[in-house]
Design a protein around this motif. Sequence first.
Motif, PDB file in Angstrom:
ATOM      1  N   VAL A  48       0.844  -1.198   0.000  1.00 49.24           N
ATOM      2  CA  VAL A  48       0.000   0.000   0.000  1.00 49.24           C
ATOM      3  C   VAL A  48       0.878   1.246   0.000  1.00 49.24           C
ATOM      4  O   VAL A  48       1.441   1.622   1.028  1.00 49.24           O
ATOM      5  CB  VAL A  48      -0.941   0.015   1.222  1.00 49.24           C
ATOM      6  CG1 VAL A  48      -1.824   1.254   1.188  1.00 49.24           C
ATOM      7  CG2 VAL A  48      -1.786  -1.250   1.256  1.00 49.24           C
ATOM      8  N   PRO A  49       1.024   1.904  -1.152  1.00 49.61           N
ATOM      9  CA  PRO A  49       1.760   3.161  -1.196  1.00 49.61           C
ATOM     10  C   PRO A  49       0.838   4.334  -0.872  1.00 49.61           C
ATOM     11  O   PRO A  49      -0.375   4.261  -1.090  1.00 49.61           O
ATOM     12  CB  PRO A  49       2.239   3.234  -2.648  1.00 49.61           C
ATOM     13  CG  PRO A  49       1.189   2.490  -3.413  1.00 49.61           C
ATOM     14  CD  PRO A  49       0.646   1.434  -2.489  1.00 49.61           C
ATOM     15  N   GLY A 120       4.791   9.806   1.215  1.00 47.81           N
ATOM     16  CA  GLY A 120       6.157   9.456   0.849  1.00 47.81           C
ATOM     17  C   GLY A 120       6.592   8.073   1.273  1.00 47.81           C
ATOM     18  O   GLY A 120       7.740   7.690   1.049  1.00 47.81           O
ATOM     19  N   TYR A 121       5.677   7.291   1.854  1.00 44.28           N
ATOM     20  CA  TYR A 121       6.014   5.951   2.328  1.00 44.28           C
ATOM     21  C   TYR A 121       5.017   4.914   1.781  1.00 44.28           C
ATOM     22  O   TYR A 121       3.955   5.254   1.269  1.00 44.28           O
ATOM     23  CB  TYR A 121       6.005   5.888   3.857  1.00 44.28           C
ATOM     24  CG  TYR A 121       7.118   6.680   4.502  1.00 44.28           C
ATOM     25  CD1 TYR A 121       8.333   6.084   4.812  1.00 44.28           C
ATOM     26  CD2 TYR A 121       6.945   8.038   4.786  1.00 44.28           C
ATOM     27  CE1 TYR A 121       9.358   6.812   5.406  1.00 44.28           C
ATOM     28  CE2 TYR A 121       7.963   8.776   5.370  1.00 44.28           C
ATOM     29  CZ  TYR A 121       9.164   8.159   5.681  1.00 44.28           C
ATOM     30  OH  TYR A 121      10.176   8.879   6.253  1.00 44.28           O
ATOM     31  N   PHE A 122       5.402   3.638   1.931  1.00 41.60           N
ATOM     32  CA  PHE A 122       4.476   2.538   1.645  1.00 41.60           C
ATOM     33  C   PHE A 122       4.618   1.521   2.768  1.00 41.60           C
ATOM     34  O   PHE A 122       5.574   1.549   3.543  1.00 41.60           O
ATOM     35  CB  PHE A 122       4.769   1.884   0.284  1.00 41.60           C
ATOM     36  CG  PHE A 122       5.990   1.000   0.279  1.00 41.60           C
ATOM     37  CD1 PHE A 122       5.904  -0.356   0.590  1.00 41.60           C
ATOM     38  CD2 PHE A 122       7.233   1.515  -0.039  1.00 41.60           C
ATOM     39  CE1 PHE A 122       7.020  -1.173   0.598  1.00 41.60           C
ATOM     40  CE2 PHE A 122       8.371   0.716  -0.042  1.00 41.60           C
ATOM     41  CZ  PHE A 122       8.258  -0.635   0.275  1.00 41.60           C
ATOM     42  N   GLU A 123       3.672   0.608   2.831  1.00 37.28           N
ATOM     43  CA  GLU A 123       3.729  -0.443   3.849  1.00 37.28           C
ATOM     44  C   GLU A 123       3.178  -1.738   3.268  1.00 37.28           C
ATOM     45  O   GLU A 123       2.310  -1.718   2.390  1.00 37.28           O
ATOM     46  CB  GLU A 123       2.931  -0.047   5.088  1.00 37.28           C
ATOM     47  CG  GLU A 123       3.238  -0.912   6.297  1.00 37.28           C
ATOM     48  CD  GLU A 123       2.973  -0.196   7.626  1.00 37.28           C
ATOM     49  OE1 GLU A 123       3.132  -0.852   8.662  1.00 37.28           O
ATOM     50  OE2 GLU A 123       2.601   0.993   7.619  1.00 37.28           O
ATOM     51  N   LYS A 124       3.719  -2.867   3.760  1.00 43.80           N
ATOM     52  CA  LYS A 124       3.255  -4.178   3.325  1.00 43.80           C
ATOM     53  C   LYS A 124       2.425  -4.821   4.433  1.00 43.80           C
ATOM     54  O   LYS A 124       2.807  -4.780   5.596  1.00 43.80           O
ATOM     55  CB  LYS A 124       4.435  -5.080   2.966  1.00 43.80           C
ATOM     56  CG  LYS A 124       5.182  -4.651   1.717  1.00 43.80           C
ATOM     57  CD  LYS A 124       6.318  -5.615   1.409  1.00 43.80           C
ATOM     58  CE  LYS A 124       7.060  -5.214   0.152  1.00 43.80           C
ATOM     59  NZ  LYS A 124       8.183  -6.160  -0.157  1.00 43.80           N
ATOM     60  N   PHE A 125       1.332  -5.451   4.031  1.00 45.90           N
ATOM     61  CA  PHE A 125       0.430  -6.112   4.968  1.00 45.90           C
ATOM     62  C   PHE A 125       0.444  -7.615   4.646  1.00 45.90           C
ATOM     63  O   PHE A 125      -0.228  -8.073   3.724  1.00 45.90           O
ATOM     64  CB  PHE A 125      -0.978  -5.531   4.831  1.00 45.90           C
ATOM     65  CG  PHE A 125      -1.072  -4.069   5.182  1.00 45.90           C
ATOM     66  CD1 PHE A 125      -1.570  -3.660   6.419  1.00 45.90           C
ATOM     67  CD2 PHE A 125      -0.650  -3.089   4.291  1.00 45.90           C
ATOM     68  CE1 PHE A 125      -1.647  -2.310   6.755  1.00 45.90           C
ATOM     69  CE2 PHE A 125      -0.720  -1.736   4.612  1.00 45.90           C
ATOM     70  CZ  PHE A 125      -1.218  -1.348   5.845  1.00 45.90           C
ATOM     71  N   PRO A 126       1.212  -8.427   5.421  1.00 46.93           N
ATOM     72  CA  PRO A 126       1.381  -9.848   5.116  1.00 46.93           C
ATOM     73  C   PRO A 126       0.202 -10.701   5.602  1.00 46.93           C
ATOM     74  O   PRO A 126      -0.348 -10.484   6.681  1.00 46.93           O
ATOM     75  CB  PRO A 126       2.662 -10.233   5.859  1.00 46.93           C
ATOM     76  CG  PRO A 126       3.237  -8.948   6.377  1.00 46.93           C
ATOM     77  CD  PRO A 126       2.086  -7.997   6.512  1.00 46.93           C
ATOM     78  N   VAL A 127      -0.138 -11.704   4.773  1.00 48.97           N
ATOM     79  CA  VAL A 127      -1.196 -12.651   5.114  1.00 48.97           C
ATOM     80  C   VAL A 127      -0.782 -14.044   4.637  1.00 48.97           C
ATOM     81  O   VAL A 127      -0.338 -14.205   3.497  1.00 48.97           O
ATOM     82  CB  VAL A 127      -2.544 -12.275   4.457  1.00 48.97           C
ATOM     83  CG1 VAL A 127      -3.638 -13.261   4.888  1.00 48.97           C
ATOM     84  CG2 VAL A 127      -2.942 -10.855   4.810  1.00 48.97           C
ATOM     85  N   SER A 128      -0.912 -15.032   5.517  1.00 50.68           N
ATOM     86  CA  SER A 128      -0.670 -16.426   5.132  1.00 50.68           C
ATOM     87  C   SER A 128      -1.977 -17.005   4.603  1.00 50.68           C
ATOM     88  O   SER A 128      -3.009 -16.930   5.274  1.00 50.68           O
ATOM     89  CB  SER A 128      -0.180 -17.234   6.336  1.00 50.68           C
ATOM     90  OG  SER A 128      -0.089 -18.610   6.017  1.00 50.68           O
TER      91      SER A 128
END
Length: 246
Positions: A48-49, A120-128
């Motif tokens: 998600v940027p 100016g940032y992004f983040e990753k949202f991990p899911v198994s």
Amino acid sequence: MKASRLAAAGAVAASAVVVLSSPAFAHVSVQPEGTAAKGGYAVIDFKVPNERDDASTTKLEVNFPTDHPLSSVMPEPMAGWDVKVTKSKLDKPIEAHGRQLTEAVSKITWTATGKGVEPGYFEKFPVSVGALPEDTDELVFKAIQTYSNKEVVRWIEEQEDGAEEPENPAPVLTLSAASEDGHHGSSATAEATEKADDDAEKASAETAAPADSSDTTARVLGVVGIVIGVVGVAYGVLAGRRRTDA
């Protein structure tokens, strides 16, 4: 003058290309960590940027496909985010691990408890997730991104064959084919580990054989030495007695 006009026209055209192509680089997307093989399990990241200069992303909703429900969906805990998993009843039960499931995860919602994804940032949202379906080449996850200024962007448009990418495309997870040996997911890692274990066992066996042989030889030589020593002592005693008798 002509050169100046051409340069200006080129700059305008380049700017237009950047503006038109920018959504392709800034939308919510999904990618596996490693591979996402059909029939297997994988960890997938929703990237998600932040597309705004004056607002933060404070909420992300990801809808899971109902046409290919997943029996296992587990989000990773994330600092600064509250995670809510929503399940829905299935129209048709699915088989998983020898039992029938009548409901599956239909949505995951991440809500920021802090600043969220700042400009100016992004983040990753991990899911198994798993087990991944074997009767399709991709999974579509429709996402909704909410900003701190209450703006909502719906990444829900599906790509049609032969058409240009939509303005707000939905994240699409491409599935790879299952390996021919029947393993799913990171089979290369598993095979490498298994091979390493086999090599270690062989090396241990090869090392043990000479050690056992050497140990046996040492014991035999020790016994022979003791016998020779006893014989020598006895011979010495007898020789001493003969000299005394004489």
